[in-house]
Design a protein around this motif. Structure first.
Motif, PDB file in Angstrom:
ATOM      1  N   ASP A 264       4.131  -4.482  14.277  1.00 55.10           N
ATOM      2  CA  ASP A 264       3.685  -5.715  14.934  1.00 55.10           C
ATOM      3  C   ASP A 264       3.086  -6.720  13.956  1.00 55.10           C
ATOM      4  OD1 ASP A 264       3.930  -4.488  17.686  1.00 55.10           O
ATOM      5  OD2 ASP A 264       2.374  -3.190  16.847  1.00 55.10           O
ATOM      6  N   ARG A 265       2.762  -6.266  12.774  1.00 56.19           N
ATOM      7  CA  ARG A 265       1.926  -7.070  11.874  1.00 56.19           C
ATOM      8  C   ARG A 265       2.367  -6.823  10.436  1.00 56.19           C
ATOM      9  NH1 ARG A 265      -3.185  -6.006   9.309  1.00 56.19           N
ATOM     10  NH2 ARG A 265      -4.698  -7.712   9.428  1.00 56.19           N
ATOM     11  N   VAL A 266       2.199  -7.849   9.594  1.00 56.36           N
ATOM     12  CA  VAL A 266       2.591  -7.738   8.189  1.00 56.36           C
ATOM     13  C   VAL A 266       1.449  -8.224   7.299  1.00 56.36           C
ATOM     14  CG1 VAL A 266       4.117  -8.643   6.382  1.00 56.36           C
ATOM     15  CG2 VAL A 266       5.064  -7.993   8.608  1.00 56.36           C
ATOM     16  N   GLU A 267       1.076  -7.395   6.353  1.00 62.06           N
ATOM     17  CA  GLU A 267       0.162  -7.819   5.285  1.00 62.06           C
ATOM     18  C   GLU A 267       0.987  -8.051   4.023  1.00 62.06           C
ATOM     19  OE1 GLU A 267      -3.951  -5.495   6.577  1.00 62.06           O
ATOM     20  OE2 GLU A 267      -2.951  -4.951   4.702  1.00 62.06           O
ATOM     21  N   GLY A 268       0.701  -9.129   3.322  1.00 60.75           N
ATOM     22  CA  GLY A 268       1.430  -9.421   2.103  1.00 60.75           C
ATOM     23  C   GLY A 268       0.815 -10.593   1.382  1.00 60.75           C
ATOM     24  N   THR A 269       1.513 -11.071   0.376  1.00 62.32           N
ATOM     25  CA  THR A 269       1.008 -12.172  -0.438  1.00 62.32           C
ATOM     26  C   THR A 269       2.084 -13.238  -0.605  1.00 62.32           C
ATOM     27  OG1 THR A 269       1.717 -11.111  -2.498  1.00 62.32           O
ATOM     28  CG2 THR A 269      -0.534 -10.650  -1.752  1.00 62.32           C
ATOM     29  N   LEU A 270       1.659 -14.392  -1.063  1.00 61.17           N
ATOM     30  CA  LEU A 270       2.585 -15.457  -1.408  1.00 61.17           C
ATOM     31  C   LEU A 270       3.180 -15.166  -2.783  1.00 61.17           C
ATOM     32  CD1 LEU A 270       0.377 -18.514  -0.372  1.00 61.17           C
ATOM     33  CD2 LEU A 270       2.161 -17.402   0.987  1.00 61.17           C
ATOM     34  N   LEU A 271       4.490 -15.233  -2.879  1.00 61.21           N
ATOM     35  CA  LEU A 271       5.201 -15.043  -4.151  1.00 61.21           C
ATOM     36  C   LEU A 271       5.059 -13.629  -4.697  1.00 61.21           C
ATOM     37  CD1 LEU A 271       4.358 -18.459  -5.861  1.00 61.21           C
ATOM     38  CD2 LEU A 271       6.401 -17.828  -4.574  1.00 61.21           C
ATOM     39  N   SER A 272       4.698 -12.684  -3.832  1.00 58.85           N
ATOM     40  CA  SER A 272       4.739 -11.255  -4.157  1.00 58.85           C
ATOM     41  C   SER A 272       3.698 -10.810  -5.177  1.00 58.85           C
ATOM     42  CB  SER A 272       6.148 -10.863  -4.664  1.00 58.85           C
ATOM     43  OG  SER A 272       6.312  -9.473  -4.672  1.00 58.85           O
ATOM     44  N   ASN A 273       2.655 -11.606  -5.389  1.00 66.24           N
ATOM     45  CA  ASN A 273       1.618 -11.170  -6.312  1.00 66.24           C
ATOM     46  C   ASN A 273       0.885  -9.956  -5.750  1.00 66.24           C
ATOM     47  OD1 ASN A 273      -0.182 -11.304  -8.554  1.00 66.24           O
ATOM     48  ND2 ASN A 273      -1.685 -12.287  -7.232  1.00 66.24           N
ATOM     49  N   GLY A 274       0.601  -8.988  -6.598  1.00 66.81           N
ATOM     50  CA  GLY A 274      -0.105  -7.798  -6.134  1.00 66.81           C
ATOM     51  C   GLY A 274      -0.081  -6.713  -7.184  1.00 66.81           C
ATOM     52  N   GLU A 275      -0.865  -5.678  -6.943  1.00 66.86           N
ATOM     53  CA  GLU A 275      -1.032  -4.608  -7.925  1.00 66.86           C
ATOM     54  C   GLU A 275       0.301  -3.981  -8.328  1.00 66.86           C
ATOM     55  OE1 GLU A 275      -3.026  -3.592 -10.412  1.00 66.86           O
ATOM     56  OE2 GLU A 275      -4.649  -3.166  -9.023  1.00 66.86           O
ATOM     57  N   ARG A 276       0.449  -3.696  -9.591  1.00 70.81           N
ATOM     58  CA  ARG A 276       1.621  -3.082 -10.204  1.00 70.81           C
ATOM     59  C   ARG A 276       2.866  -3.937  -9.985  1.00 70.81           C
ATOM     60  NH1 ARG A 276       0.178   0.559  -6.783  1.00 70.81           N
ATOM     61  NH2 ARG A 276       2.333   1.062  -6.238  1.00 70.81           N
ATOM     62  N   THR A 277       3.759  -3.521  -9.115  1.00 69.50           N
ATOM     63  CA  THR A 277       5.020  -4.259  -8.944  1.00 69.50           C
ATOM     64  C   THR A 277       4.944  -5.349  -7.900  1.00 69.50           C
ATOM     65  OG1 THR A 277       5.761  -2.579  -7.379  1.00 69.50           O
ATOM     66  CG2 THR A 277       6.435  -2.319  -9.681  1.00 69.50           C
TER      67      THR A 277
END
Length: 552
Positions: A264-277
């Motif tokens: 039902d829900r999505v956590e994420g970032t803009l432009l795929s920035n995030g830890e490791r990959t």
């Protein structure tokens, strides 16, 4: 890879889900979106954001339409604590936005978290502990029972401090490293958490099932989500959330399939920035939905602004081929692609149907604030259609289609020589040098035209072989009359194969542009271009241009 010993890696076990339903479903609505740019994204930066950058990025997230934003781990960092307090003290959190904070199941950390949340009207407390077999065995040395106790202690602490909070508190629980956790245990601990919280229709719980490490193909993650949806108690009151990382490069696909499977829900970032990959890129997810006719409920109509703010705040560079956002994703260098796009845009312009249907462009660049001028660029791989597109879209020259191969060969020779992409202005200069700034063996000095009863009379003054010549003749039109006058003294026989014209520029300053194709016994085809305030004069200039190109 011959040096890698067999048995070092093993395939991920498949999920026993014989009646899986997700392959037959489609995405029909946007999920609940939660940005974790300010927490998960920030912790992955070489230089974490300062207060000003955090505020700038937070403002952008609000502008884009995010209603849930994870602002940090306030109990673990003074900077993140101070940032949350700044949002509260300066009244920067809209009433319809829920702030999310991350915390571990330890009392002093939870107490500090609620201190930071003081004054927040709506907040999600994101409680997590790792549940995977590897983490239990290698990192914590704890049994399943001890891991469950740890989670429930955290729930009790959140409930304790919730009572003293003047605002609405929502619980999110993550069995961290979910993809490495036995599904039966993931369901057991999640159900224990929701029961301890007191789940109901008015007290829903977010169960976040993260691909903390992406360990299998996306279909396996979808199976896991559907399995969990079938085994969670009070499913109607559970909000299943995803949080996918990109270790295998398939976080987008994994998230999309998870939505089919019941998330039902999505956590994420803009432009795929995030830890490791990196985390899943919510821009790509949202615009994927848009291209399928689904309103993503996020506004990416000015993608350049998003790119500018995110890159400035994170100091991360976006790849030129990043979906929807990269500098080159709306650009075609290939000749066949350019030709198809050019035809598609022309078709779209004249179509009565609003449906977007342009080859190689799944989305209209204008819908994300990009312009058509950047779609086609010219290098040694480019074709004739792309060059004509540049000349028309950038400078207004509407070359007849039969002329495209000629200008294509001319520009191709330059790109081969230079070995690089040509800018639009460079292409214009090649065009001008070819058709306007040419070596002349015959020069037009003056022309006078008159028409009476469909018969045109031309008085032509020109210079040929160093001699000024004046000649007069009639014809069935200005071009025919001019040719007849010219041929009284001109020695090179030729025929006119084709002629076209158009206006170029704004109405107040528009010029007439003419194109003439000639042929002789030695030359199958040669084009000339003329430009003048008067269309007849432009046509005669085009004929002289063609003669100079053919016979000089």
């Amino acid at each position: 890879m011959n040096q890698v010993k067999m048995g070092k890696y093993r395939p991920y076990p498949q999920i026993d889900l014989p009646n899986r339903q997700w392959p037959n479903k489609i995405i029909t609505k946007a999920p609940k979106w939660c940005s974790v740019d300010l927490r998960d994204g920030n912790q992955a930066l070489i230089n974490p954001m300062d207060m000003n950058k955090k505020l700038e990025l937070f403002t952008l997230l609000l502008k884009l339409g995010f209603k849930e934003i994870e602002v940090g781990f306030p109990s673990a960092s003074k900077v993140e604590f101070d940032f949350l307090r700044r949002l509260v003290d300066d009244k920067l959190i809209p009433d319809d936005v829920t702030i999310q904070v991350l915390v571990q199941a330890r009392e002093h950390l939870i107490a500090k978290t609620f201190e930071a949340l003081s004054g927040v009207k709506k907040a999600t407390v994101h409680l997590y502990n790792s549940t995977s077999t590897a983490q239990r065995k290698i990192v914590f040395g704890k049994s399943k029972e001890e891991i469950v106790v740890l989670a429930l202690e955290g729930v009790d602490l959140v409930k304790k401090y919730e009572k003293e909070h003047d605002g609405e508190i929502f619980l999110e629980y993550s069995p961290e490293s979910f993809t490495g956790t036995e599904l039966e245990f993931a369901a057991e601990i999640s159900n224990a958490v929701t029961a301890r919280w007191g789940i109901s229709s008015t007290r829903k719980v977010i169960i976040n099932l993260p691909a903390t490490v992406e360990m299998a193909t996306p279909n396996v993650y979808a199976d896991q989500i559907e399995w969990m949806a079938n085994h969670l108690d009070n499913r109607e009151n559970v909000i299943i959330s995803t949080h996918t990382h990109n270790d295998r490069g398939t976080s987008i696909a994994a998230t999309e399939l998870a939505l089919l499977a019941g998330a039902d829900r999505v956590e994420g970032t803009l432009l795929s920035n995030g830890e490791r990959t990196g985390n899943v890129d919510m821009i790509t997810l949202a615009l994927n939905m848009l291209t399928q006719g689904v309103n993503p409920e996020l506004d990416f109509s000015d993608i350049n602004e998003v790119l500018d703010v995110v890159e400035r705040c994170t100091e991360m560079v976006t790849h030129a081929r990043h979906p929807y956002v990269g500098e080159l994703v709306y650009t075609a260098f290939s000749g066949s692609h350019q030709d198809a796009i050019n035809k598609g845009l022309a078709y779209q312009k004249n179509s009565v149907d609003s449906f977007w249907e342009v080859p190689y462009l799944p989305i209209d660049p204008q819908d994300v604030g990009r312009t058509y001028e950047s779609i086609i660029r010219i290098n040694s791989q480019s074709g004739k259609g792309g060059i004509a597109f540049i000349l028309e879209k950038n400078f207004g020259y509407q070359l007849p289609k039969a002329m495209h191969p000629e200008i294509g060969r001319i520009v191709q020779a330059v790109t081969d020589e230079k070995g690089r992409e040509l800018e639009a202005e460079e292409i214009l200069e090649i065009f001008k040098d070819t058709y306007f700034n040419i070596k002349k063996h015959i020069s037009l000095i003056d022309v006078t035209l008159s028409t009476n009863k469909k018969v045109s009379t031309c008085t032509l003054t020109y210079k040929y072989n160093g001699e000024k010549i004046v000649a007069q003749a009639e014809g069935n039109g200005p071009i025919d009359a001019c040719k007849n006058a010219l041929m009284k003294d001109y020695k090179n026989e030729f025929t006119i194969n084709s002629y076209s014209e158009h206006s170029c520029g704004d109405k107040s300053t528009a010029k007439a542009v003419a194109y003439i194709e000639i042929q002789s016994k030695d030359i199958l085809s040669c084009y000339g271009v003329g430009k003048d305030n008067d269309i007849a004069t432009a046509s005669i200039k085009a004929m002289f241009c063609a003669l100079n190109r053919a016979f000089s």
